[in-house]
Design an enzyme around this catalytic site. Structure first.
Site, PDB file in Angstrom:
ATOM      1  N   CYS A 199     -12.148   0.505   2.913  1.00 34.34           N
ATOM      2  CA  CYS A 199     -11.575   1.541   2.425  1.00 34.34           C
ATOM      3  C   CYS A 199     -12.946   2.079   1.439  1.00 34.34           C
ATOM      4  CB  CYS A 199     -10.411   1.504   1.600  1.00 34.34           C
ATOM      5  SG  CYS A 199     -10.679   0.119   0.239  1.00 34.34           S
ATOM      6  N   GLN A 213     -12.774  -9.700   4.526  1.00 35.09           N
ATOM      7  CA  GLN A 213     -13.006  -8.767   5.318  1.00 35.09           C
ATOM      8  C   GLN A 213     -14.151  -8.663   5.981  1.00 35.09           C
ATOM      9  OE1 GLN A 213     -12.774  -5.782   2.316  1.00 35.09           O
ATOM     10  NE2 GLN A 213     -10.467  -5.030   3.029  1.00 35.09           N
ATOM     11  N   GLY A 249       0.082  -4.369   5.637  1.00 33.03           N
ATOM     12  CA  GLY A 249      -1.271  -5.254   5.732  1.00 33.03           C
ATOM     13  C   GLY A 249      -1.462  -6.001   4.281  1.00 33.03           C
ATOM     14  N   GLU A 250      -2.585  -6.449   3.815  1.00 28.87           N
ATOM     15  CA  GLU A 250      -3.184  -7.276   3.004  1.00 28.87           C
ATOM     16  C   GLU A 250      -3.056  -6.454   1.737  1.00 28.87           C
ATOM     17  OE1 GLU A 250      -6.714 -10.224   1.492  1.00 28.87           O
ATOM     18  OE2 GLU A 250      -6.807  -9.127   3.419  1.00 28.87           O
ATOM     19  N   ILE A 302      -1.181  -3.736   0.794  1.00 30.29           N
ATOM     20  CA  ILE A 302       0.101  -3.496   0.511  1.00 30.29           C
ATOM     21  C   ILE A 302       0.750  -4.775  -0.107  1.00 30.29           C
ATOM     22  CG2 ILE A 302       2.379  -2.985   1.526  1.00 30.29           C
ATOM     23  CD1 ILE A 302       0.610  -0.520   0.908  1.00 30.29           C
TER      24      ILE A 302
END
Length: 421
Positions: A50, A116, A187-188, A190
């Site tokens: 992001c 990531q 996902g991670e 959230i």
């Protein structure tokens, strides 16, 4: 072959630009293959989160990767050029080490980026685009990140994006415990947000996900229930807090959907957090009365206040990284000499075998072993020294001094090494 990094991140570009060059996990293998099919780019890995989209590549023409990035996303090169950075080999190595260590993140010291980056490396390896140079770079980056975390307090008391979201929600509502919360995605990110919000014991927790089974697994952890994404339009108005982070290439919550939800809520305030890139919630939603919409860039301003307290650890971490950058670059430079060293050893081996065959024939012919060994050593010495001696003798005045200095270093010679001393 050199390592270059080019990309766009939260330092160089706003969210509206970053989301245009983001890659989705499902498309990355195909994208990596397409990139490395261009002859100038030999190795490649893409880190897309992001906060950043970065291409790490081994090439002599980094501009080829920049052109590919714009073309892949159907953008004009000039449209992203002001936001795009291309780092030199030294800066690329340092950047990779800083990213892995959490020094280039919105929240200094956060650990999520390391995972990531490992995922990006694993994906590139599976796609067959991670060669020797990038493999070595990332393995060293992971080792540096471990050293930074164990040797400094860089990760101590880190304010996460999830914690910042809770902090903002508590500015809108007196207590999260009396609110209904909807998490979109499973996902991670959230999961992290759900952990922080549910620590406040909200009134109700719901997880909406494309795959309802996966959403149910997460919802069960927090005593909630799961719904399908296509149920959002009918249920959105029930929730006071909405946190979304999916991999959807297009917004899943539009202006009209939120307008209907606000009307159903009789204009009670709704707090919304969009952590996705590209965005899950249309930006126009933020202009509605009674809606408080925050993006990842907004959260960055909240967590920035905690950076100052970690500056001492940052200084320590930067010193570790600087040392490791020099070490890695020394390894890279040594790789350039490998072909020459191999040729030198091959030539020496040919001479050795030739002279050994000659010596064995003399022994078979009955020559005294002592004489054969003496001749073997003399012939090997002469052959080994012939080329450098000839180069010194035939060199002009300008290059002779340089050759003499090189010979002294290569053979560890000193002024008093001549006979008689």
């Amino acid at each position: 072959m050199a390592i270059f990094t080019l990309g766009i991140n939260h330092h160089s570009a706003p969210l509206a630009i970053r989301e245009q060059v983001a890659f989705h996990v499902e498309t990355l293998p195909q994208a990596l293959s397409a990139l490395t099919r261009q002859k100038p780019v030999r190795e490649a890995a893409i880190l897309s989160t992001c906060n950043r989209t970065e291409i790490y590549c081994a090439t002599e023409q980094p501009e080829a990767a920049a052109e590919w990035l714009a073309e892949y996303h159907s953008l004009e090169r000039e449209a992203i050029k002001p936001f795009l950075y291309t780092l030199s080999p030294r800066d690329s190595v340092r950047h990779a080490f800083r990213v892995a260590s959490g020094l280039d993140s919105m929240v200094v010291g956060e650990a999520q980026i390391l995972g990531q980056m490992k995922d990006a490396v694993r994906l590139a390896e599976n796609a067959g685009t991670l060669g020797m140079h990038l493999h070595k770079l990332f393995q060293r980056a992971f080792a540096v990140a471990k050293e930074v975390r164990t040797s400094t307090a860089i990760g101590a008391n880190t304010v996460s994006m999830a914690a910042a979201a809770v902090q903002l929600a508590e500015r809108i509502f007196e207590s999260v415990s009396s609110q209904k919360i909807l998490f979109i995605g499973a996902g991670e990110m959230i999961e992290l947000c759900a952990t922080h919000f549910c620590a406040r014991q909200p009134k109700q927790v719901t997880v909406a996900n494309r795959t309802v089974e996966r959403g149910r697994v997460l919802a069960d952890r927090f005593g909630g229930h799961a719904i399908r994404l296509d149920e959002l339009a009918d249920t959105l108005g029930q929730y006071d807090i909405v946190v979304s982070c999916t991999a959807s290439p297009l917004p899943i919550i539009g202006l009209g959907m939120v307008e209907r939800a606000i009307k159903a809520r009789r204009h009670r305030p709704m707090f919304m957090v969009d952590l996705a890139v590209p965005r899950d919630i249309e930006s126009e939603v933020g202009e509605l009365d009674d809606v408080f919409l925050y993006t990842v860039d907004d959260l960055a301003q909240v967590v920035a206040s905690g950076i100052e307290s970690r500056q001492a650890a940052v200084i320590q971490a930067e010193a570790i990284i600087d040392t490791q950058v020099d070490s890695f670059l020394h390894w890279m430079e040594s790789r350039d000499t490998v072909p020459l060293i191999r040729s030198l050893r091959d030539a020496a081996e040919r001479n050795r075998r030739h002279e050994l065959d000659h010596a064995m024939k003399r022994l078979t012919a009955g020559d005294p072993p002592e004489k054969v060994l003496e001749q073997l050593s003399l012939r090997l010495t002469n052959k080994f020294l012939h080329a450098p001696t000839q180069a010194l003798q035939l060199s002009d005045a300008e290059s002779r001094q340089e050759l003499q200095q090189a010979a002294s270093r290569l053979f560890h010679l000193h002024p008093d090494d001549s006979p008689g001393h």
